[in-house]
Write an enzyme that holds these catalytic residues in place. Sequence first.
Site, PDB file in Angstrom:
ATOM      1  N   GLU A 176      -2.692   2.246 -51.884  1.00 25.55           N
ATOM      2  CA  GLU A 176      -1.888   2.981 -50.909  1.00 25.55           C
ATOM      3  C   GLU A 176      -2.621   3.080 -49.574  1.00 25.55           C
ATOM      4  O   GLU A 176      -2.028   2.858 -48.510  1.00 25.55           O
ATOM      5  CB  GLU A 176      -1.596   4.389 -51.443  1.00 25.55           C
ATOM      6  CG  GLU A 176      -0.814   5.285 -50.506  1.00 25.55           C
ATOM      7  CD  GLU A 176       0.569   4.752 -50.222  1.00 25.55           C
ATOM      8  OE1 GLU A 176       1.372   4.674 -51.157  1.00 25.55           O
ATOM      9  OE2 GLU A 176       0.842   4.387 -49.072  1.00 25.55           O
ATOM     10  N   ASP A 180      -1.283   1.445 -46.023  1.00 24.10           N
ATOM     11  CA  ASP A 180      -1.029   2.383 -44.930  1.00 24.10           C
ATOM     12  C   ASP A 180      -1.815   1.995 -43.680  1.00 24.10           C
ATOM     13  O   ASP A 180      -1.284   1.942 -42.569  1.00 24.10           O
ATOM     14  CB  ASP A 180      -1.411   3.799 -45.350  1.00 24.10           C
ATOM     15  CG  ASP A 180      -0.412   4.428 -46.303  1.00 24.10           C
ATOM     16  OD1 ASP A 180       0.581   3.763 -46.612  1.00 24.10           O
ATOM     17  OD2 ASP A 180      -0.638   5.568 -46.736  1.00 24.10           O
ATOM     18  N   SER A 354       6.392   4.024 -48.848  1.00 26.49           N
ATOM     19  CA  SER A 354       5.039   4.048 -48.313  1.00 26.49           C
ATOM     20  C   SER A 354       4.859   2.968 -47.253  1.00 26.49           C
ATOM     21  O   SER A 354       4.052   3.121 -46.351  1.00 26.49           O
ATOM     22  CB  SER A 354       4.018   3.801 -49.423  1.00 26.49           C
ATOM     23  OG  SER A 354       3.848   4.933 -50.217  1.00 26.49           O
TER      24      SER A 354
END
Length: 701
Positions: A176, A180, A354
């Site tokens: 993640e 990001d 996300s």
Amino acid sequence: MLSACGGGSNPADQVASGTVTMQMDVPTLPSAVAEQVATPFSQSEPSPDAEPVFTPMAAGTNTATYTPAQIRAAYSLPDLPASGTAVTAVKAAQMGAGQTIYIVNAYHNPNAIAELAVFNQKFALPTCATKIIAPTAALPLAAASTNACEFSVVYNTAAGGMTATAPAYNSGWATEIALDVQWAHATAPLARIVLIEAPDASLNSLLGAIKLANSMGPGIVSMSFGAAEGSWTASVDSVFTAPKMTYLAATGDSGMAVSWPSVSPNVLAVGGTTLNYNGTGTRSEVSWSGTGGGISAYSATPSYQSNAVPGMGFTSRRVVADVAFNADPATGQYTAVMTPGSSTVNWMSVGGTSLSTPQWAGLIAIANASRAQASKAALGLPHSALYSQLATVPGTYASTFADITRGSHGTCSTCASKVGYDQLTGLGTPNATSLVNSLTGTNASAAPVVPSAAVSGTVGTALSFTVSVNASNPVTWTLSGGPAGMTISNAGVITWPTPLVGTYGPVITAKDTATGLTGQGTYSVTIAAAKAPTLTATSVIGRPGVALSFAATAVSSNPVTYAISGNPAGMSINTAGLVTWASPALGTYSVTVSAKDTKTGLTGTAVYSVKIANAGPVITSAAINGTVGKALSSSINISDATATSFRISISGVPLGMTFSLSGMNVIASWTKPVAGTYSLKVVVTNNNGLSTQATIPVTIK
């Protein structure tokens, strides 16, 4: 997902320190909620290739995993300058310079810096200098660089302070973090990125990370995680109200559902779509079936979600999402991931809301940088601008957002996309250049919209086409990124007198002469190699002494000149390709006709078979007469001294009449004739291609 800045590390290069005293309310979570665990909203799978294979953006070819360049083109983000090119202040602003994006996540990714560097190298993105922020550094941070990317990693405490102790490693959260950071950077390549790693995934620890971001100073907070909303969510809404701060959160990846922090009325809730873009024209999107969103069970309706917003209607509670971006794992985006202790790079195709959230954070960074260029304050909470200033103005809404009207994420009455606002994708996905221009302008005037398109041409043939634009006022035109010799006129007509083989992507910019707003479109211009003229060979039949003519027609993009060779004496061809022979002589000839392109000089040829044969077959037959009900039989004679075979066709035959062959005779028989007058049409063609026909009357009394 957001991309991060990559680059070298220089531990001695410290962020400048200053001292500012601030006082604010510190929100806290109820004890029963504080230890609730948040989930990262990302989905990934190995890329189909060990290394990214860049799919050519040719018309008709869809990309399954997108690169940063393809995403920038699909959403009309400003073009990045070529490597080594001097970057102007305006161009730097279009890359988010001077702005800070805070990436809030849980646990530790020890490879975040290395992954970002690999990502930047692979996709030719600006590198990021690693800046060390000491746990004891005074806050807020010094202003971000206005001409370079900086990347920092800090660890927070639950109270919102900094610590030197890195959190434990967690593979899911590490992925993640990678996506990001990398996709925030891919969207705003010159923005400063500060990765804040919480000690664990409890809401209490993540809330501490948000508090730390607020203390660090103006910027955009990207949160690609969530937990189920509850009656407690309003008690921490004040954490999302720090001055000059923008907060974004993913809506989730499990279909219709409402989660915190995206449900907060002070947070921009980002949903997801399924993107289909082949490199030319306008992108196509539907709502992703996994995107979160819905009507809150606890948060009151914010003022910006009013009936004035198209499709909004009446709602008694806060509705998410607010906006959307590509999120479907089936239309994922490349992300570099490394296992701790290994230098091997694993390329993942990532998806989930996300993915959409950090890209919207990068877009807000670009808007804030452009506003700073215009001496305007940062957006802060952007909801009012997006809903009230843009979405309620029809022309502006159409130019700044792509309204997603197809798709669903559940079976509820509000679970399907529709015209205007819907809970899956909110107001829609951004037309980035137009959106930034509108958010930067003094009012909500719509920027010109230049639809992208595909154009084809051929080497040696001058190319000319007119660019289309949707604009409220007259526009001026500029062209960039085009091949040498390509120009655009004041009327938007693009010309290229001498095209060269290849595929080109000129960017056309239209500037509104009244508002100064600009819009861009990228044209895909494909110039194919010149082709020689084509001729289709045929067989021609004639008779001795009877004038003969036939047309040789060439297919060519340019005018041609005709020539003939191997032709018998007396046969010639004119400028239109008409072959004539006044007095053909008996025999079979192979005649070559050539057509030469007057511009390219390429020549095409075809061989025509010309057969001059004696007179064709002869049909001899008397009229056929008979009486009703009385069987009749009559003979039709065929003769031809030079033929070896025939094809015979008879039409106009009354029902009941049959035919048989006897030598060179066709026997017509009719057992029970029916009163009437009939006409038999007999056509005979011999093996030389010569034919004749006769009409034989039949009378039955």
